[in-house]
Design an enzyme around this catalytic site. Sequence first.
Site, PDB file in Angstrom:
ATOM      1  N   GLU A   1       0.829  -1.212   0.000  1.00  0.00           N
ATOM      2  CA  GLU A   1       0.000   0.000   0.000  1.00  0.00           C
ATOM      3  C   GLU A   1       0.863   1.263   0.000  1.00  0.00           C
ATOM      4  OE1 GLU A   1      -3.261  -1.943   3.069  1.00  0.00           O
ATOM      5  OE2 GLU A   1      -2.471   0.057   3.428  1.00  0.00           O
TER       6      GLU A   1
ATOM      7  N   CYS B   1       3.173   8.563   1.141  1.00  0.00           N
ATOM      8  CA  CYS B   1       3.560   7.690   2.253  1.00  0.00           C
ATOM      9  C   CYS B   1       3.774   6.303   1.652  1.00  0.00           C
ATOM     10  CB  CYS B   1       2.456   7.685   3.296  1.00  0.00           C
ATOM     11  SG  CYS B   1       2.762   6.536   4.651  1.00  0.00           S
TER      12      CYS B   1
ATOM     13  N   CYS C   1      -1.449  -2.419  14.984  1.00  0.00           N
ATOM     14  CA  CYS C   1      -1.182  -2.184  13.564  1.00  0.00           C
ATOM     15  C   CYS C   1      -1.636  -3.359  12.709  1.00  0.00           C
ATOM     16  CB  CYS C   1       0.315  -1.944  13.395  1.00  0.00           C
ATOM     17  SG  CYS C   1       0.833  -1.828  11.678  1.00  0.00           S
TER      18      CYS C   1
ATOM     19  N   GLU D   1       8.942  -1.845   8.574  1.00  0.00           N
ATOM     20  CA  GLU D   1       9.847  -1.043   9.404  1.00  0.00           C
ATOM     21  C   GLU D   1      11.020  -0.630   8.505  1.00  0.00           C
ATOM     22  OE1 GLU D   1      10.603   0.359  12.653  1.00  0.00           O
ATOM     23  OE2 GLU D   1      12.296   0.869  11.371  1.00  0.00           O
TER      24      GLU D   1
ATOM     25  N   SER E   1      10.650   6.913   9.210  1.00  0.00           N
ATOM     26  CA  SER E   1      10.031   6.680  10.508  1.00  0.00           C
ATOM     27  C   SER E   1      10.450   5.316  11.031  1.00  0.00           C
ATOM     28  CB  SER E   1       8.508   6.715  10.317  1.00  0.00           C
ATOM     29  OG  SER E   1       7.858   6.202  11.442  1.00  0.00           O
TER      30      SER E   1
ATOM     31  N   SER F   1       8.268   6.606  15.957  1.00  0.00           N
ATOM     32  CA  SER F   1       6.915   6.163  16.323  1.00  0.00           C
ATOM     33  C   SER F   1       6.962   5.787  17.798  1.00  0.00           C
ATOM     34  CB  SER F   1       6.516   4.959  15.468  1.00  0.00           C
ATOM     35  OG  SER F   1       6.437   5.335  14.119  1.00  0.00           O
ATOM     36  N   LEU F   2       6.683   6.744  18.644  1.00  0.00           N
ATOM     37  CA  LEU F   2       6.889   6.535  20.080  1.00  0.00           C
ATOM     38  C   LEU F   2       5.690   5.809  20.710  1.00  0.00           C
ATOM     39  CD1 LEU F   2       9.290   7.238  21.868  1.00  0.00           C
ATOM     40  CD2 LEU F   2       7.992   9.185  22.717  1.00  0.00           C
ATOM     41  N   HIS F   3       4.526   6.377  20.587  1.00  0.00           N
ATOM     42  CA  HIS F   3       3.253   5.743  20.985  1.00  0.00           C
ATOM     43  C   HIS F   3       3.163   5.351  22.458  1.00  0.00           C
ATOM     44  CE1 HIS F   3       2.921   5.867  16.744  1.00  0.00           C
ATOM     45  NE2 HIS F   3       3.382   4.687  16.483  1.00  0.00           N
TER      46      HIS F   3
ATOM     47  N   ASN G   1      -7.004   4.789  14.477  1.00  0.00           N
ATOM     48  CA  ASN G   1      -7.943   4.431  13.420  1.00  0.00           C
ATOM     49  C   ASN G   1      -8.306   2.960  13.633  1.00  0.00           C
ATOM     50  OD1 ASN G   1      -9.352   5.186  11.189  1.00  0.00           O
ATOM     51  ND2 ASN G   1      -7.661   4.995   9.752  1.00  0.00           N
TER      52      ASN G   1
HETATM   53  S1  SF4 Z   1       6.813  -1.303  12.818  1.00  0.00           S
HETATM   54 FE1  SF4 Z   1       5.250  -0.056  11.729  1.00  0.00          FE
HETATM   55  S2  SF4 Z   1       4.421  -1.436  10.156  1.00  0.00           S
HETATM   56 FE2  SF4 Z   1       5.529  -2.727  11.634  1.00  0.00          FE
HETATM   57  S3  SF4 Z   1       3.942  -3.446  13.067  1.00  0.00           S
HETATM   58 FE3  SF4 Z   1       4.892  -1.569  13.958  1.00  0.00          FE
HETATM   59  S4  SF4 Z   1       3.585   0.141  13.252  1.00  0.00           S
HETATM   60 FE4  SF4 Z   1       3.110  -1.649  11.954  1.00  0.00          FE
END
Ligand code: SF4
Length: 368
Positions: free
Chosen positions: A90, A111, A125, A166, A197, A220-222, A296
């Site tokens: 995607e 993206c 995810c 990743e 990222s 991507s800290l989250h 989402n």
């Molecule tokens: S690294 Fe990115 S694509 Fe892989 S599971 Fe985590 S959020 Fe999803």
Amino acid sequence: MTEIKSLLFDELQTKLQALDEPVYRASQIMDWVYKKQAGGFEKMSDLPRTLRTQLAQNFSMGKLDVVRVFGSRDTTRKFLFRLGDGNLIESVLIPASPALYGQKSDRQTACVSTQVGCAYGCKFCASGLDGFSRNLRANEIVDQIIAIERASGEKIDNIVFMGMGEPLANFGNVMRAIRILNAPWGLGIGARHITVSTSGLAPQIKKLADEPLQIRLAISLHGATDEVRNQIMPINRRYNLETLLSACDYYVERKKQRLTFEYILIASVNDTDEQAHLLARHAHRFSAKVNLIPYNTVQGLPWLRPSQNCQEKFLSILRTHGIPATLRREKGGDIDAACGQLRLQTKRMQGRHPERRAPESPVALPSK
Ligand code: SF4
């Protein structure tokens, strides 16, 4: 066969020399591939016919078919592509990204994906739900941008590596693709308009810091504590928060750049006041910007989006600490734009109902 869109300029020159062709042809060929975006060697009309035949015998243009395109009401468009081996990936075209990655709002942002599936298994995810298949090759990354430009008629001038996969786990191919995207003979996209990222691969962050290109880094800290990150991001058990932040120290020191923290707000997981205060502290350490992204919903996963009030409160805490922060209005929420969802739905539909395979190419690409 060599994939021509995986080659750097000097590598193409070397290949031409091996074919007893003059090296100056490399400029003409790259011009056809990236500026005129020719779909085949036979279209390179200012090259001798014998050379065109040689090229077709020795090089491949690659294959990336548009399977489906979804456009949302706010004109974000999501592309589902089929690779040469049948795998699905995607990409997303985001026409305006006001302050999203520090760019002006008239940018065309793509993206892109870097892997088929993902091995990192972040719990929220969709990309990792079917596991990891393989790394994308450099030409498959570059081709996503070219295919989006051809299908949309828009010139992409901003790229974020935030699609499936990743990026730093496919370091070599991603860096090769970035060199091609950035090169004047390639797509000519400025390094500062390219953002990579990562979910937190600390050693690769340091490796990226040692690369000469001034590309941008988003984390991507989250989660602002090990406790929260361990709950939703398995990578944190290998490289905990302090290891990750130390790698960020190294990156910032080497690059003299501001970082971006991506933070998906998930109800009752990472949306507390305490997390907001701690996130502000981490952001302050790097003068980082924070992009808040309301979760989402992904079919089959239990997580929920926090209420609007909760999102606004989280944002206001960050701002109280003086952190530049945005709360993303989820463009594309109405087209299942969350990473990996479209591919997963299509794969599952094909698996359960082979007779209902997605159409091969419902969107015609403009011919060159
Ligand atoms: S690294 Fe990115 S694509 Fe892989 S599971 Fe985590 S959020 Fe999803």
